[in-house]
Motif scaffolding. Structure first.
Motif, PDB file in Angstrom:
ATOM      1  N   ALA A  93       0.833  -1.205   0.000  1.00 65.78           N
ATOM      2  CA  ALA A  93       0.000   0.000   0.000  1.00 65.78           C
ATOM      3  C   ALA A  93       0.869   1.257   0.000  1.00 65.78           C
ATOM      4  O   ALA A  93       0.561   2.236  -0.685  1.00 65.78           O
ATOM      5  CB  ALA A  93      -0.931  -0.010   1.206  1.00 65.78           C
ATOM      6  N   ALA A  94       1.957   1.230   0.743  1.00 61.83           N
ATOM      7  CA  ALA A  94       2.840   2.388   0.822  1.00 61.83           C
ATOM      8  C   ALA A  94       3.489   2.720  -0.518  1.00 61.83           C
ATOM      9  O   ALA A  94       3.900   3.866  -0.747  1.00 61.83           O
ATOM     10  CB  ALA A  94       3.916   2.150   1.878  1.00 61.83           C
ATOM     11  N   GLU A  95       3.563   1.740  -1.411  1.00 55.97           N
ATOM     12  CA  GLU A  95       4.211   1.937  -2.707  1.00 55.97           C
ATOM     13  C   GLU A  95       3.200   2.098  -3.841  1.00 55.97           C
ATOM     14  O   GLU A  95       3.572   1.999  -5.013  1.00 55.97           O
ATOM     15  CB  GLU A  95       5.116   0.736  -3.018  1.00 55.97           C
ATOM     16  N   SER A  96       1.968   2.397  -3.511  1.00 56.06           N
ATOM     17  CA  SER A  96       0.889   2.349  -4.506  1.00 56.06           C
ATOM     18  C   SER A  96       0.362   3.709  -4.940  1.00 56.06           C
ATOM     19  O   SER A  96      -0.726   3.791  -5.519  1.00 56.06           O
ATOM     20  CB  SER A  96      -0.279   1.520  -3.947  1.00 56.06           C
ATOM     21  N   LEU A  97       1.106   4.765  -4.706  1.00 61.39           N
ATOM     22  CA  LEU A  97       0.636   6.082  -5.117  1.00 61.39           C
ATOM     23  C   LEU A  97       0.574   6.208  -6.635  1.00 61.39           C
ATOM     24  O   LEU A  97      -0.406   6.713  -7.190  1.00 61.39           O
ATOM     25  CB  LEU A  97       1.528   7.178  -4.534  1.00 61.39           C
ATOM     26  N   ASN A  98       1.601   5.755  -7.316  1.00 56.84           N
ATOM     27  CA  ASN A  98       1.595   5.854  -8.776  1.00 56.84           C
ATOM     28  C   ASN A  98       0.437   5.056  -9.370  1.00 56.84           C
ATOM     29  O   ASN A  98      -0.276   5.538 -10.260  1.00 56.84           O
ATOM     30  CB  ASN A  98       2.925   5.359  -9.352  1.00 56.84           C
ATOM     31  N   GLY A  99       0.233   3.839  -8.874  1.00 53.59           N
ATOM     32  CA  GLY A  99      -0.878   3.033  -9.358  1.00 53.59           C
ATOM     33  C   GLY A  99      -2.221   3.682  -9.085  1.00 53.59           C
ATOM     34  O   GLY A  99      -3.142   3.610  -9.906  1.00 53.59           O
ATOM     35  N   THR A 100      -2.333   4.327  -7.930  1.00 55.99           N
ATOM     36  CA  THR A 100      -3.564   5.049  -7.604  1.00 55.99           C
ATOM     37  C   THR A 100      -3.839   6.143  -8.625  1.00 55.99           C
ATOM     38  O   THR A 100      -4.971   6.307  -9.101  1.00 55.99           O
ATOM     39  CB  THR A 100      -3.465   5.659  -6.196  1.00 55.99           C
ATOM     40  N   SER A 101      -2.804   6.889  -8.983  1.00 57.15           N
ATOM     41  CA  SER A 101      -2.973   7.970  -9.963  1.00 57.15           C
ATOM     42  C   SER A 101      -3.385   7.430 -11.326  1.00 57.15           C
ATOM     43  O   SER A 101      -4.204   8.043 -12.028  1.00 57.15           O
ATOM     44  CB  SER A 101      -1.676   8.774 -10.085  1.00 57.15           C
ATOM     45  N   VAL A 102      -2.838   6.287 -11.709  1.00 59.56           N
ATOM     46  CA  VAL A 102      -3.219   5.677 -12.990  1.00 59.56           C
ATOM     47  C   VAL A 102      -4.709   5.339 -12.993  1.00 59.56           C
ATOM     48  O   VAL A 102      -5.446   5.681 -13.929  1.00 59.56           O
ATOM     49  CB  VAL A 102      -2.381   4.411 -13.261  1.00 59.56           C
ATOM     50  N   LEU A 103      -5.176   4.666 -11.940  1.00 57.97           N
ATOM     51  CA  LEU A 103      -6.588   4.274 -11.904  1.00 57.97           C
ATOM     52  C   LEU A 103      -7.503   5.486 -11.765  1.00 57.97           C
ATOM     53  O   LEU A 103      -8.599   5.522 -12.356  1.00 57.97           O
ATOM     54  CB  LEU A 103      -6.831   3.274 -10.773  1.00 57.97           C
ATOM     55  N   ASN A 104      -7.068   6.490 -11.012  1.00 52.85           N
ATOM     56  CA  ASN A 104      -7.870   7.716 -10.911  1.00 52.85           C
ATOM     57  C   ASN A 104      -8.020   8.376 -12.276  1.00 52.85           C
ATOM     58  O   ASN A 104      -9.099   8.881 -12.624  1.00 52.85           O
ATOM     59  CB  ASN A 104      -7.221   8.699  -9.933  1.00 52.85           C
ATOM     60  N   THR A 105      -6.967   8.377 -13.053  1.00 52.15           N
ATOM     61  CA  THR A 105      -7.017   8.979 -14.383  1.00 52.15           C
ATOM     62  C   THR A 105      -7.988   8.236 -15.283  1.00 52.15           C
ATOM     63  O   THR A 105      -8.802   8.852 -15.995  1.00 52.15           O
ATOM     64  CB  THR A 105      -5.610   8.986 -15.014  1.00 52.15           C
ATOM     65  N   ILE A 106      -7.935   6.908 -15.245  1.00 56.36           N
ATOM     66  CA  ILE A 106      -8.876   6.107 -16.041  1.00 56.36           C
ATOM     67  C   ILE A 106     -10.313   6.389 -15.604  1.00 56.36           C
ATOM     68  O   ILE A 106     -11.206   6.579 -16.434  1.00 56.36           O
ATOM     69  CB  ILE A 106      -8.546   4.611 -15.899  1.00 56.36           C
ATOM     70  N   ALA A 107     -10.529   6.434 -14.291  1.00 57.84           N
ATOM     71  CA  ALA A 107     -11.880   6.666 -13.777  1.00 57.84           C
ATOM     72  C   ALA A 107     -12.408   8.039 -14.169  1.00 57.84           C
ATOM     73  O   ALA A 107     -13.598   8.194 -14.485  1.00 57.84           O
ATOM     74  CB  ALA A 107     -11.894   6.506 -12.259  1.00 57.84           C
ATOM     75  N   LEU A 108     -11.553   9.041 -14.165  1.00 55.55           N
ATOM     76  CA  LEU A 108     -11.976  10.380 -14.586  1.00 55.55           C
ATOM     77  C   LEU A 108     -12.435  10.364 -16.041  1.00 55.55           C
ATOM     78  O   LEU A 108     -13.449  10.978 -16.394  1.00 55.55           O
ATOM     79  CB  LEU A 108     -10.828  11.374 -14.414  1.00 55.55           C
ATOM     80  N   GLN A 109     -11.725   9.640 -16.881  1.00 61.28           N
ATOM     81  CA  GLN A 109     -12.101   9.560 -18.287  1.00 61.28           C
ATOM     82  C   GLN A 109     -13.409   8.791 -18.479  1.00 61.28           C
ATOM     83  O   GLN A 109     -14.073   8.944 -19.506  1.00 61.28           O
ATOM     84  CB  GLN A 109     -10.976   8.905 -19.088  1.00 61.28           C
ATOM     85  N   LYS A 110     -13.773   7.990 -17.491  1.00 64.06           N
ATOM     86  CA  LYS A 110     -15.000   7.198 -17.561  1.00 64.06           C
ATOM     87  C   LYS A 110     -16.139   7.825 -16.771  1.00 64.06           C
ATOM     88  O   LYS A 110     -17.198   7.217 -16.629  1.00 64.06           O
ATOM     89  CB  LYS A 110     -14.725   5.769 -17.094  1.00 64.06           C
ATOM     90  N   GLY A 111     -15.935   9.023 -16.223  1.00 69.60           N
ATOM     91  CA  GLY A 111     -17.052   9.740 -15.629  1.00 69.60           C
ATOM     92  C   GLY A 111     -17.038   9.968 -14.146  1.00 69.60           C
ATOM     93  O   GLY A 111     -18.035  10.423 -13.584  1.00 69.60           O
ATOM     94  N   ALA A 112     -15.945   9.656 -13.448  1.00 71.77           N
ATOM     95  CA  ALA A 112     -15.905   9.882 -12.001  1.00 71.77           C
ATOM     96  C   ALA A 112     -16.064  11.360 -11.681  1.00 71.77           C
ATOM     97  O   ALA A 112     -15.457  12.217 -12.325  1.00 71.77           O
ATOM     98  CB  ALA A 112     -14.589   9.364 -11.418  1.00 71.77           C
ATOM     99  N   GLY A 113     -16.873  11.645 -10.659  1.00 73.70           N
ATOM    100  CA  GLY A 113     -17.096  13.019 -10.225  1.00 73.70           C
ATOM    101  C   GLY A 113     -16.360  13.372  -8.955  1.00 73.70           C
ATOM    102  O   GLY A 113     -16.109  14.548  -8.671  1.00 73.70           O
TER     103      GLY A 113
END
Length: 284
Positions: A242-262
Protein backbone atom coordinates in the motif's frame (compact mmCIF):
# COMPACT_ATOMS: atom_id res chain seq x y z
CA UNK A 1 -10.23 9.58 -27.72
CA UNK A 2 -13.23 9.03 -25.41
CA UNK A 3 -16.57 10.43 -26.48
CA UNK A 4 -17.39 13.95 -25.27
CA UNK A 5 -16.91 13.68 -21.63
CA UNK A 6 -18.72 13.65 -18.31
CA UNK A 7 -17.30 17.04 -17.27
CA UNK A 8 -19.82 18.64 -19.64
CA UNK A 9 -23.19 17.92 -17.95
CA UNK A 10 -23.59 20.07 -14.89
CA UNK A 11 -23.91 17.93 -11.80
CA UNK A 12 -24.17 19.48 -8.37
CA UNK A 13 -25.10 18.68 -4.79
CA UNK A 14 -26.65 20.97 -2.22
CA UNK A 15 -24.57 21.19 0.95
CA UNK A 16 -26.51 23.23 3.50
CA UNK A 17 -27.68 25.67 0.83
CA UNK A 18 -24.36 25.82 -1.02
CA UNK A 19 -24.25 24.21 -4.46
CA UNK A 20 -21.11 22.17 -5.09
CA UNK A 21 -20.54 21.79 -8.82
CA UNK A 22 -19.24 18.34 -9.77
CA UNK A 23 -19.18 18.94 -13.53
CA UNK A 24 -15.44 19.25 -13.00
CA UNK A 25 -14.46 16.43 -10.64
CA UNK A 26 -13.55 17.12 -7.05
CA UNK A 27 -11.19 15.44 -4.58
CA UNK A 28 -12.08 14.02 -1.17
CA UNK A 29 -9.28 13.53 1.37
CA UNK A 30 -9.45 10.52 3.70
CA UNK A 31 -9.09 11.15 7.43
CA UNK A 32 -9.20 7.91 9.43
CA UNK A 33 -9.78 8.28 13.18
CA UNK A 34 -8.96 4.61 13.63
CA UNK A 35 -6.07 2.51 14.93
CA UNK A 36 -6.45 -0.21 12.30
CA UNK A 37 -7.15 1.23 8.84
CA UNK A 38 -5.41 -0.78 6.11
CA UNK A 39 -3.02 2.04 5.14
CA UNK A 40 -1.09 2.82 8.31
CA UNK A 41 -0.07 6.34 7.22
CA UNK A 42 -3.75 7.33 7.11
CA UNK A 43 -4.39 6.57 10.78
CA UNK A 44 -5.01 9.67 12.88
CA UNK A 45 -4.85 9.34 16.65
CA UNK A 46 -5.36 12.90 17.96
CA UNK A 47 -7.31 16.06 17.25
CA UNK A 48 -4.04 17.92 16.69
CA UNK A 49 -2.98 15.45 14.04
CA UNK A 50 -6.42 15.60 12.43
CA UNK A 51 -6.20 19.39 12.22
CA UNK A 52 -2.74 19.21 10.66
CA UNK A 53 -3.76 16.63 8.05
CA UNK A 54 -6.94 18.50 7.22
CA UNK A 55 -5.08 21.77 6.72
CA UNK A 56 -2.77 19.98 4.30
CA UNK A 57 -5.73 18.46 2.42
CA UNK A 58 -7.42 21.84 2.05
CA UNK A 59 -4.22 23.58 0.99
CA UNK A 60 -3.67 20.91 -1.65
CA UNK A 61 -7.12 21.42 -3.13
CA UNK A 62 -9.51 18.99 -1.43
CA UNK A 63 -13.18 19.97 -1.67
CA UNK A 64 -14.28 17.35 0.86
CA UNK A 65 -12.73 15.70 3.90
CA UNK A 66 -14.09 12.22 4.61
CA UNK A 67 -13.75 11.27 8.27
CA UNK A 68 -14.27 7.74 9.53
CA UNK A 69 -14.12 6.05 12.92
CA UNK A 70 -14.70 2.45 11.83
CA UNK A 71 -12.17 0.64 9.67
CA UNK A 72 -13.85 -1.10 6.73
CA UNK A 73 -10.79 -3.05 5.63
CA UNK A 74 -11.41 -6.79 5.03
CA UNK A 75 -11.72 -8.61 8.35
CA UNK A 76 -11.69 -5.42 10.42
CA UNK A 77 -12.80 -5.65 14.04
CA UNK A 78 -16.25 -4.40 14.94
CA UNK A 79 -16.49 -1.10 16.84
CA UNK A 80 -19.39 -0.25 19.15
CA UNK A 81 -21.66 2.59 18.06
CA UNK A 82 -20.81 4.81 21.03
CA UNK A 83 -17.09 4.29 20.47
CA UNK A 84 -17.47 5.31 16.84
CA UNK A 85 -19.35 8.45 17.89
CA UNK A 86 -16.78 9.31 20.56
CA UNK A 87 -13.99 9.05 17.99
CA UNK A 88 -15.72 11.26 15.45
CA UNK A 89 -17.67 14.04 17.18
CA UNK A 90 -14.78 15.83 18.94
CA UNK A 91 -12.74 15.83 15.74
CA UNK A 92 -15.62 17.15 13.65
CA UNK A 93 -16.28 19.93 16.15
CA UNK A 94 -12.60 20.89 16.10
CA UNK A 95 -12.44 20.87 12.29
CA UNK A 96 -15.54 23.03 11.90
CA UNK A 97 -14.16 25.52 14.40
CA UNK A 98 -10.73 25.67 12.76
CA UNK A 99 -11.96 25.62 9.15
CA UNK A 100 -15.44 27.20 8.97
CA UNK A 101 -15.77 26.62 5.20
CA UNK A 102 -14.85 22.93 5.35
CA UNK A 103 -17.19 20.31 3.87
CA UNK A 104 -17.08 17.13 5.96
CA UNK A 105 -18.29 13.73 4.84
CA UNK A 106 -18.72 11.03 7.50
CA UNK A 107 -17.88 7.45 6.59
CA UNK A 108 -20.42 5.39 8.56
CA UNK A 109 -23.10 2.76 7.98
CA UNK A 110 -24.94 3.55 11.25
CA UNK A 111 -27.93 5.88 11.40
CA UNK A 112 -27.19 7.03 14.96
CA UNK A 113 -23.61 7.91 14.04
CA UNK A 114 -24.88 9.74 10.97
CA UNK A 115 -27.28 11.82 13.04
CA UNK A 116 -24.81 12.66 15.81
CA UNK A 117 -22.06 13.68 13.40
CA UNK A 118 -24.35 15.83 11.26
CA UNK A 119 -25.50 17.58 14.44
CA UNK A 120 -21.82 18.10 15.32
CA UNK A 121 -21.26 19.95 12.04
CA UNK A 122 -20.67 17.37 9.30
CA UNK A 123 -22.35 17.79 5.93
CA UNK A 124 -22.60 14.48 4.03
CA UNK A 125 -23.00 10.81 4.88
CA UNK A 126 -20.84 8.22 3.13
CA UNK A 127 -22.40 4.78 3.68
CA UNK A 128 -20.44 1.74 2.48
CA UNK A 129 -23.52 -0.45 3.04
CA UNK A 130 -26.17 1.67 1.25
CA UNK A 131 -28.55 1.17 4.16
CA UNK A 132 -28.15 -2.62 4.32
CA UNK A 133 -26.38 -2.63 7.71
CA UNK A 134 -28.81 -0.24 9.39
CA UNK A 135 -32.41 -0.13 8.23
CA UNK A 136 -32.87 3.31 9.81
CA UNK A 137 -30.19 4.92 7.63
CA UNK A 138 -32.37 5.94 4.68
CA UNK A 139 -35.08 7.56 6.78
CA UNK A 140 -32.42 9.29 8.90
CA UNK A 141 -30.71 10.78 5.85
CA UNK A 142 -34.11 11.83 4.48
CA UNK A 143 -34.98 13.55 7.73
CA UNK A 144 -31.60 15.28 7.98
CA UNK A 145 -31.79 16.30 4.29
CA UNK A 146 -28.08 15.89 3.65
CA UNK A 147 -26.26 14.52 0.60
CA UNK A 148 -25.86 10.76 0.72
CA UNK A 149 -23.08 8.67 -0.78
CA UNK A 150 -24.09 5.05 -1.15
CA UNK A 151 -21.75 2.24 -2.10
CA UNK A 152 -22.20 -1.23 -3.52
CA UNK A 153 -20.74 -3.96 -1.32
CA UNK A 154 -21.29 -7.72 -1.35
CA UNK A 155 -21.36 -8.90 2.28
CA UNK A 156 -19.97 -6.94 5.24
CA UNK A 157 -16.43 -5.69 6.02
CA UNK A 158 -15.91 -8.90 7.99
CA UNK A 159 -17.09 -11.23 5.16
CA UNK A 160 -16.87 -9.33 1.89
CA UNK A 161 -13.68 -10.92 0.58
CA UNK A 162 -14.70 -14.50 1.36
CA UNK A 163 -15.14 -15.75 -2.21
CA UNK A 164 -17.31 -13.01 -3.77
CA UNK A 165 -19.19 -14.31 -6.81
CA UNK A 166 -21.02 -12.52 -9.64
CA UNK A 167 -22.60 -13.73 -12.87
CA UNK A 168 -22.31 -10.26 -14.40
CA UNK A 169 -20.78 -7.70 -12.08
CA UNK A 170 -21.85 -4.59 -14.00
CA UNK A 171 -25.47 -5.66 -14.28
CA UNK A 172 -25.61 -6.73 -10.63
CA UNK A 173 -24.09 -3.46 -9.41
CA UNK A 174 -26.43 -1.41 -11.63
CA UNK A 175 -29.47 -3.38 -10.47
CA UNK A 176 -28.49 -2.96 -6.82
CA UNK A 177 -27.94 0.78 -7.15
CA UNK A 178 -31.16 1.26 -9.14
CA UNK A 179 -33.25 -0.31 -6.38
CA UNK A 180 -31.56 1.82 -3.72
CA UNK A 181 -32.03 5.02 -5.72
CA UNK A 182 -35.74 4.25 -6.08
CA UNK A 183 -36.05 3.82 -2.30
CA UNK A 184 -34.20 7.06 -1.61
CA UNK A 185 -36.21 9.05 -4.15
CA UNK A 186 -39.42 7.84 -2.53
CA UNK A 187 -38.15 9.28 0.75
CA UNK A 188 -37.34 12.63 -0.93
CA UNK A 189 -33.57 12.28 -0.69
CA UNK A 190 -32.46 14.66 -3.43
CA UNK A 191 -28.66 14.61 -3.39
CA UNK A 192 -27.39 11.10 -4.09
CA UNK A 193 -23.85 10.12 -5.04
CA UNK A 194 -23.13 6.55 -6.13
CA UNK A 195 -19.98 4.53 -5.44
CA UNK A 196 -19.46 1.23 -7.30
CA UNK A 197 -17.42 -0.06 -4.35
CA UNK A 198 -14.02 -0.99 -5.72
CA UNK A 199 -12.38 -3.44 -3.32
CA UNK A 200 -15.57 -4.21 -1.41
CA UNK A 201 -16.81 -7.75 -1.97
CA UNK A 202 -14.97 -8.06 -5.28
CA UNK A 203 -11.96 -9.98 -6.54
CA UNK A 204 -9.17 -8.21 -8.41
CA UNK A 205 -10.71 -9.42 -11.67
CA UNK A 206 -14.13 -8.09 -10.63
CA UNK A 207 -12.63 -4.69 -9.82
CA UNK A 208 -10.98 -4.28 -13.20
CA UNK A 209 -13.99 -5.58 -15.10
CA UNK A 210 -16.14 -3.02 -13.29
CA UNK A 211 -13.65 -0.21 -13.93
CA UNK A 212 -13.50 -1.15 -17.61
CA UNK A 213 -17.27 -0.65 -17.87
CA UNK A 214 -17.66 2.17 -15.37
CA UNK A 215 -18.89 4.64 -17.99
CA UNK A 216 -22.16 2.66 -18.06
CA UNK A 217 -23.04 4.16 -14.67
CA UNK A 218 -23.95 7.34 -16.53
CA UNK A 219 -27.37 5.74 -16.92
CA UNK A 220 -28.22 7.07 -13.45
CA UNK A 221 -27.26 10.68 -14.27
CA UNK A 222 -25.85 10.97 -10.76
CA UNK A 223 -22.36 11.89 -9.54
CA UNK A 224 -20.04 8.89 -9.18
CA UNK A 225 -17.44 8.60 -6.41
CA UNK A 226 -14.52 6.19 -6.76
CA UNK A 227 -12.04 5.01 -4.14
CA UNK A 228 -8.97 3.13 -5.37
CA UNK A 229 -6.46 4.81 -3.12
CA UNK A 230 -3.60 2.42 -2.29
CA UNK A 231 -5.92 -0.61 -2.34
CA UNK A 232 -5.06 -4.24 -2.91
CA UNK A 233 -6.36 -4.09 -6.48
CA UNK A 234 -3.24 -2.02 -7.14
CA UNK A 235 -0.47 -3.45 -4.99
CA UNK A 236 -1.49 -7.09 -5.38
CA UNK A 237 -1.25 -6.74 -9.15
CA UNK A 238 2.07 -4.89 -8.95
CA UNK A 239 3.38 -7.13 -6.15
CA UNK A 240 4.23 -4.14 -3.96
CA UNK A 241 2.59 -2.64 -0.85
CA UNK A 242 0.00 0.00 0.00
CA UNK A 243 2.84 2.39 0.82
CA UNK A 244 4.21 1.94 -2.71
CA UNK A 245 0.89 2.35 -4.51
CA UNK A 246 0.64 6.08 -5.12
CA UNK A 247 1.59 5.85 -8.78
CA UNK A 248 -0.88 3.03 -9.36
CA UNK A 249 -3.56 5.05 -7.60
CA UNK A 250 -2.97 7.97 -9.96
CA UNK A 251 -3.22 5.68 -12.99
CA UNK A 252 -6.59 4.27 -11.90
CA UNK A 253 -7.87 7.72 -10.91
CA UNK A 254 -7.02 8.98 -14.38
CA UNK A 255 -8.88 6.11 -16.04
CA UNK A 256 -11.88 6.67 -13.78
CA UNK A 257 -11.98 10.38 -14.59
CA UNK A 258 -12.10 9.56 -18.29
CA UNK A 259 -15.00 7.20 -17.56
CA UNK A 260 -17.05 9.74 -15.63
CA UNK A 261 -15.91 9.88 -12.00
CA UNK A 262 -17.10 13.02 -10.23
CA UNK A 263 -15.27 12.57 -6.90
CA UNK A 264 -11.91 10.93 -6.19
CA UNK A 265 -11.66 9.66 -2.61
CA UNK A 266 -7.94 9.52 -1.80
CA UNK A 267 -5.21 9.49 0.80
CA UNK A 268 -3.01 11.75 -1.36
CA UNK A 269 -4.85 14.91 -2.33
CA UNK A 270 -2.17 16.80 -4.29
CA UNK A 271 -1.65 13.97 -6.77
CA UNK A 272 -5.39 13.45 -7.26
CA UNK A 273 -5.94 17.16 -7.91
CA UNK A 274 -3.20 16.97 -10.53
CA UNK A 275 -5.02 14.05 -12.19
CA UNK A 276 -8.19 16.14 -12.38
CA UNK A 277 -6.37 19.16 -13.83
CA UNK A 278 -4.52 17.16 -16.48
CA UNK A 279 -7.54 15.13 -17.60
CA UNK A 280 -9.57 18.34 -17.76
CA UNK A 281 -7.14 19.59 -20.38
CA UNK A 282 -8.32 16.83 -22.72
CA UNK A 283 -11.70 18.50 -22.92
CA UNK A 284 -10.53 22.08 -23.25
Amino acid sequence: MPEKNFFEPRQSINVKGKLIDLSKPKVMGILNITPDSFYSNSRTISIEEALKKTEQFLNEGATFVDIGGYSSRPGAKDVETEEEISRLVPVIEALVKAFPEIIISVDTFRAKVAEETILAGAHLINDIAAGDMDKLMFETVARLQVPYIMMHMQGTPQTMQQNPVYENILLEVVDYLAKKITELRALKVHDIIIDPGFGFGKTIAHNYELLNQMQELKIFQLPVLVGFSRKGMIHKVLKTTAAESLNGTSVLNTIALQKGAGILRVHDVKEAVECVELVAQLWG
